[in-house]
Write an enzyme that holds these catalytic residues in place. Structure first.
Site, PDB file in Angstrom:
ATOM      1  N   ASP A  69      41.054  20.482 -10.619  1.00 40.07           N
ATOM      2  CA  ASP A  69      41.979  19.356 -10.563  1.00 40.07           C
ATOM      3  C   ASP A  69      42.341  18.941 -11.991  1.00 40.07           C
ATOM      4  OD1 ASP A  69      42.586  16.996  -8.171  1.00 40.07           O
ATOM      5  OD2 ASP A  69      42.964  16.497 -10.268  1.00 40.07           O
ATOM      6  N   ASN A 101      42.451  14.238   1.998  1.00 36.59           N
ATOM      7  CA  ASN A 101      43.270  13.037   2.139  1.00 36.59           C
ATOM      8  C   ASN A 101      44.484  13.374   2.997  1.00 36.59           C
ATOM      9  OD1 ASN A 101      41.564  11.572   0.384  1.00 36.59           O
ATOM     10  ND2 ASN A 101      42.617  12.415  -1.407  1.00 36.59           N
ATOM     11  N   GLN A 147      46.988  10.693   0.092  1.00 36.50           N
ATOM     12  CA  GLN A 147      47.529  12.026  -0.216  1.00 36.50           C
ATOM     13  C   GLN A 147      48.770  11.897  -1.092  1.00 36.50           C
ATOM     14  OE1 GLN A 147      48.354  14.455   3.221  1.00 36.50           O
ATOM     15  NE2 GLN A 147      48.734  16.295   1.980  1.00 36.50           N
ATOM     16  N   VAL A 183      49.948  15.085  -2.845  1.00 38.23           N
ATOM     17  CA  VAL A 183      50.550  16.421  -2.850  1.00 38.23           C
ATOM     18  C   VAL A 183      50.528  16.931  -1.408  1.00 38.23           C
ATOM     19  CG1 VAL A 183      50.436  18.778  -3.716  1.00 38.23           C
ATOM     20  CG2 VAL A 183      49.801  16.871  -5.229  1.00 38.23           C
ATOM     21  N   HIS A 216      44.875  20.333   1.120  1.00 35.31           N
ATOM     22  CA  HIS A 216      43.864  20.770   0.160  1.00 35.31           C
ATOM     23  C   HIS A 216      42.549  20.055   0.424  1.00 35.31           C
ATOM     24  CE1 HIS A 216      46.310  17.510  -1.510  1.00 35.31           C
ATOM     25  NE2 HIS A 216      45.218  17.065  -2.107  1.00 35.31           N
ATOM     26  N   HIS A 232      39.337  18.651  -1.554  1.00 32.85           N
ATOM     27  CA  HIS A 232      38.733  18.308  -2.849  1.00 32.85           C
ATOM     28  C   HIS A 232      37.242  18.632  -2.784  1.00 32.85           C
ATOM     29  CE1 HIS A 232      42.004  15.531  -4.380  1.00 32.85           C
ATOM     30  NE2 HIS A 232      42.276  15.508  -3.093  1.00 32.85           N
TER      31      HIS A 232
END
Ligand code: AMP
Length: 114
Positions: free
Chosen positions: A30, A87, A94, A96, A100, A102
């Site tokens: 990240d 998220n 969220q 993006v 995904h 994390h």
């Protein structure tokens, strides 16, 4: 399908610190880490949010989590512990809209999150 910055990373149009890749998944650090280890695991196939996932995506979702767990074991912080987070949409935080996971590690996590 709307493109995102993660699509550009998958296509190598912008740089990323990639730590894992296979046919279906990509993982990279990240850019704004929230812990000493903060890696994002994404499917190469675009799914915007967890809310958009279908039963056909079940195996892919499982592979994302297993890839994160295997990375934690490989890097030696699985025993100490870590957190995985997905998220979803506005209240989930969220930003993006390419699904995904994390992976956060290297410090004590707290609950509930902010
Ligand atoms: P979320 O808020 O769950 O959608 O998470 C998006 C994450 O993507 C944030 O933690 C960002 O710091 C991260 N991010 C955004 N752009 C990039 C990038 N170009 N490379 C790596 N991570 C990024």
């Amino acid at each position: 399908m709307t493109d995102t910055i993660f699509g550009k990373i998958i296509r190598r149009e912008i740089p990323a610190d990639i730590v894992y890749e296979d046919d279906e998944l990509l993982a990279f650090r990240d850019v704004n880490p929230q812990a000493p280890v903060h890696v994002l695991f994404i499917p190469k196939r675009t799914i915007a949010t967890l809310d958009d996932a279908t039963p056909e995506d079940a195996a892919l979702l499982g592979r994302l989590l297993l890839a994160a767990a295997q990375y934690a074991k490989r890097e030696g912080f699985a025993g100490q512990g870590y957190r995985t987070v997905i998220n979803c949409n506005e209240y989930g935080g969220q930003t993006v809209f390419h699904l995904h996971v994390h992976l956060l590690a290297g410090r004590q996590m707290h609950w509930p999150p902010g």
